[in-house]
Design a protein around this motif. Sequence first.
Motif, PDB file in Angstrom:
ATOM      1  N   ASP A 179      44.632  44.270  39.031  1.00  0.00           N
ATOM      2  CA  ASP A 179      45.496  43.495  38.149  1.00  0.00           C
ATOM      3  C   ASP A 179      45.002  43.568  36.708  1.00  0.00           C
ATOM      4  O   ASP A 179      45.800  43.721  35.767  1.00  0.00           O
ATOM      5  CB  ASP A 179      45.545  42.048  38.634  1.00  0.00           C
ATOM      6  CG  ASP A 179      46.635  41.239  37.934  1.00  0.00           C
ATOM      7  OD1 ASP A 179      47.804  41.671  37.972  1.00  0.00           O
ATOM      8  OD2 ASP A 179      46.309  40.199  37.334  1.00  0.00           O
ATOM      9  N   SER A 180      43.691  43.455  36.515  1.00  0.00           N
ATOM     10  CA  SER A 180      43.126  43.523  35.170  1.00  0.00           C
ATOM     11  C   SER A 180      43.229  44.940  34.597  1.00  0.00           C
ATOM     12  O   SER A 180      43.491  45.113  33.397  1.00  0.00           O
ATOM     13  CB  SER A 180      41.664  43.079  35.186  1.00  0.00           C
ATOM     14  OG  SER A 180      41.550  41.739  35.628  1.00  0.00           O
ATOM     15  N   GLN A 182      45.488  47.066  35.126  1.00  0.00           N
ATOM     16  CA  GLN A 182      46.860  47.364  34.710  1.00  0.00           C
ATOM     17  C   GLN A 182      47.106  46.920  33.268  1.00  0.00           C
ATOM     18  O   GLN A 182      47.841  47.583  32.525  1.00  0.00           O
ATOM     19  CB  GLN A 182      47.859  46.682  35.640  1.00  0.00           C
ATOM     20  CG  GLN A 182      47.986  47.350  36.992  1.00  0.00           C
ATOM     21  CD  GLN A 182      49.023  46.697  37.868  1.00  0.00           C
ATOM     22  OE1 GLN A 182      50.177  46.551  37.481  1.00  0.00           O
ATOM     23  NE2 GLN A 182      48.605  46.276  39.057  1.00  0.00           N
ATOM     24  N   GLU A 183      46.491  45.807  32.874  1.00  0.00           N
ATOM     25  CA  GLU A 183      46.627  45.367  31.487  1.00  0.00           C
ATOM     26  C   GLU A 183      46.026  46.410  30.552  1.00  0.00           C
ATOM     27  O   GLU A 183      46.602  46.741  29.508  1.00  0.00           O
ATOM     28  CB  GLU A 183      45.943  44.018  31.304  1.00  0.00           C
ATOM     29  CG  GLU A 183      46.561  42.892  32.121  1.00  0.00           C
ATOM     30  CD  GLU A 183      45.846  41.566  31.904  1.00  0.00           C
ATOM     31  OE1 GLU A 183      44.945  41.521  31.037  1.00  0.00           O
ATOM     32  OE2 GLU A 183      46.185  40.588  32.591  1.00  0.00           O
ATOM     33  N   THR A 184      44.858  46.934  30.934  1.00  0.00           N
ATOM     34  CA  THR A 184      44.232  47.974  30.120  1.00  0.00           C
ATOM     35  C   THR A 184      45.088  49.239  30.104  1.00  0.00           C
ATOM     36  O   THR A 184      45.250  49.888  29.063  1.00  0.00           O
ATOM     37  CB  THR A 184      42.832  48.290  30.659  1.00  0.00           C
ATOM     38  OG1 THR A 184      42.065  47.093  30.713  1.00  0.00           O
ATOM     39  CG2 THR A 184      42.121  49.302  29.776  1.00  0.00           C
ATOM     40  N   ARG A 186      48.294  49.458  30.426  1.00  0.00           N
ATOM     41  CA  ARG A 186      49.476  49.250  29.574  1.00  0.00           C
ATOM     42  C   ARG A 186      49.096  49.438  28.103  1.00  0.00           C
ATOM     43  O   ARG A 186      49.878  49.989  27.319  1.00  0.00           O
ATOM     44  CB  ARG A 186      50.058  47.860  29.811  1.00  0.00           C
ATOM     45  CG  ARG A 186      50.693  47.679  31.186  1.00  0.00           C
ATOM     46  CD  ARG A 186      51.404  46.338  31.289  1.00  0.00           C
ATOM     47  NE  ARG A 186      51.871  46.131  32.664  1.00  0.00           N
ATOM     48  CZ  ARG A 186      51.227  45.418  33.572  1.00  0.00           C
ATOM     49  NH1 ARG A 186      50.047  44.862  33.251  1.00  0.00           N
ATOM     50  NH2 ARG A 186      51.708  45.273  34.782  1.00  0.00           N
ATOM     51  N   TRP A 187      47.898  48.961  27.709  1.00  0.00           N
ATOM     52  CA  TRP A 187      47.478  49.161  26.327  1.00  0.00           C
ATOM     53  C   TRP A 187      47.263  50.637  26.037  1.00  0.00           C
ATOM     54  O   TRP A 187      47.650  51.136  24.978  1.00  0.00           O
ATOM     55  CB  TRP A 187      46.200  48.385  26.038  1.00  0.00           C
ATOM     56  CG  TRP A 187      45.827  48.478  24.584  1.00  0.00           C
ATOM     57  CD1 TRP A 187      46.152  47.627  23.589  1.00  0.00           C
ATOM     58  CD2 TRP A 187      45.068  49.535  23.972  1.00  0.00           C
ATOM     59  NE1 TRP A 187      45.649  48.068  22.392  1.00  0.00           N
ATOM     60  CE2 TRP A 187      44.982  49.236  22.588  1.00  0.00           C
ATOM     61  CE3 TRP A 187      44.467  50.693  24.444  1.00  0.00           C
ATOM     62  CZ2 TRP A 187      44.313  50.046  21.685  1.00  0.00           C
ATOM     63  CZ3 TRP A 187      43.804  51.513  23.539  1.00  0.00           C
ATOM     64  CH2 TRP A 187      43.734  51.192  22.172  1.00  0.00           C
ATOM     65  N   THR A 256      45.864  34.435  41.478  1.00  0.00           N
ATOM     66  CA  THR A 256      45.252  35.110  40.339  1.00  0.00           C
ATOM     67  C   THR A 256      43.991  34.373  39.890  1.00  0.00           C
ATOM     68  O   THR A 256      43.838  33.170  40.143  1.00  0.00           O
ATOM     69  CB  THR A 256      46.244  35.199  39.172  1.00  0.00           C
ATOM     70  OG1 THR A 256      46.644  33.870  38.799  1.00  0.00           O
ATOM     71  CG2 THR A 256      47.464  36.009  39.573  1.00  0.00           C
ATOM     72  N   ASP A 258      40.413  35.066  36.872  1.00  0.00           N
ATOM     73  CA  ASP A 258      39.737  35.940  35.913  1.00  0.00           C
ATOM     74  C   ASP A 258      38.519  36.550  36.602  1.00  0.00           C
ATOM     75  O   ASP A 258      37.580  35.838  36.968  1.00  0.00           O
ATOM     76  CB  ASP A 258      39.322  35.150  34.670  1.00  0.00           C
ATOM     77  CG  ASP A 258      38.778  36.061  33.566  1.00  0.00           C
ATOM     78  OD1 ASP A 258      38.594  37.267  33.825  1.00  0.00           O
ATOM     79  OD2 ASP A 258      38.521  35.557  32.462  1.00  0.00           O
ATOM     80  N   ASP A 431      37.063  48.378  30.403  1.00  0.00           N
ATOM     81  CA  ASP A 431      37.550  48.703  31.744  1.00  0.00           C
ATOM     82  C   ASP A 431      36.386  49.028  32.672  1.00  0.00           C
ATOM     83  O   ASP A 431      36.354  48.613  33.833  1.00  0.00           O
ATOM     84  CB  ASP A 431      38.519  49.886  31.669  1.00  0.00           C
ATOM     85  CG  ASP A 431      39.102  50.225  33.024  1.00  0.00           C
ATOM     86  OD1 ASP A 431      39.836  49.392  33.590  1.00  0.00           O
ATOM     87  OD2 ASP A 431      38.808  51.325  33.541  1.00  0.00           O
TER      88      ASP A 431
END
Length: 468
Positions: A179-180, A182-184, A186-187, A256, A258, A431
């Motif tokens: 999940d984390s 995927q944020e990276t 997307r950036w 979810t 952190d 990452d």
Amino acid sequence: MRHLILSMTLAGLLTGCAVSSPPPRPAMDLATDWTLATATADPSLLLQDDWWLAFDSEPLQQLIEQALQQNLDLRMAQERILQAEAQLGITRASSLPGLNANASAGVRNTSGNNGQNTSSESSSIGLSTSYEVDLWGRIAAERAAGKASLEATVYDWHSTRLSLSASVASSWFQWLLLDSRQETARWYLQAAEKQLAFIEAAYQQGTATPADLARQRSQVISQQSNLKNLQHQQLQTSNALALLLGEAPQQFQPPTADLQQLNPPRIHPGLPSDLLTRRPDLARAEAQLQAAEANITAARAAVFPSLQLSASAALASSTLSLADPVQTLNLTSGITQSIFDHGVRKRQIQISESRQQELLQSYHKAVLTALIEVEDALSNERLNHELQQQQQRLVKETRLITSHTERRYQAGADSLNLLLEAQRSLFQAEDQLLQLQQERLNASLNLYRVLGGGWQQENVWTNTNEKD
């Protein structure tokens, strides 16, 4: 005949006294401490049965508690315990006297050669019982083998429970990492698209080549594929976690959290000798060894004569109504001894002894494997802790570089390309830090697992020959 029976009995008694006891278990030469214990030990944190509480995560606690209630493998292991209990009950019942009742009534017609017919009636009712005297301990040995098999099944349930809780935690950590990431991703995709737009403008102005444009387009396609792959992996991880929880994947959504906020505990591993009473898989192997030893005793005792006692009482009458019955009472005893069986019993003893030796070596190997697993887990825990600290320093330095490049870009001293490269390096470092965090969580989790997860066995060398 009396002399023959007496001779057989005395021979059996003398032979029975000469039966040797099962060979002792091998002495395990265990070290006094672990090789890397000083690098990872925290004396204030000891193993507990609910080890997941040490991660201080309420979602993790809820997931594991749900799995312990609803997991199908754990329920199947529970059913195997019930089956073993029932089998032990059958073994115990077979060693006790049985009581049978019988009743009959009938009419018999007989036709003679002279054409005359005769008719007779009869009826009877009775009770009978029989019991085998356990002269040589065969029945007791079979009962002990059944009890050891039941214990092995119970230990197998504890092993399944430990493996299940560790799998739930590991799957959830993996889901959080994906999940984390995927944020990276997307950036990365957005940065690649910005850089593509920059190169396209340069290409229109004639300052970029077609190869530069094609190279950046391939980067965009690569980042799009990477994002889709991460989404696919996260879906598969969610489905696997749903199966562990006993839920349908279509209706399941993992909680979810952190990943960086999860603090992996650094537990005290104890002593190598403690491992023998901490791992249910070792206790299971030991119980199987005890069952094999009991089977040897039963196989040896089967060679000797068996003594059977029986009694019956009946009422019989020549009428259907049991009028004026005849009472009978029979008390009998019999000794049975196999004279020649083509070596069947001898080979059964050989099979039992070989099986016992096989399990003995298997138990020895299981102990050595467990010791190696703990040493590897301690090494991995320390390595991941050190790598994470180094990566944290790298992220700190990369942030300084990125911040400095951003200021230079805003002042017009650096190009957008240099800024995007600096930001890409920062996100790659972050990452990698995320992945190291997940690896460290798994390392701590695996250390709990190989140490037995806080499970304790009060007495490893249980004497299964004792009365229940």
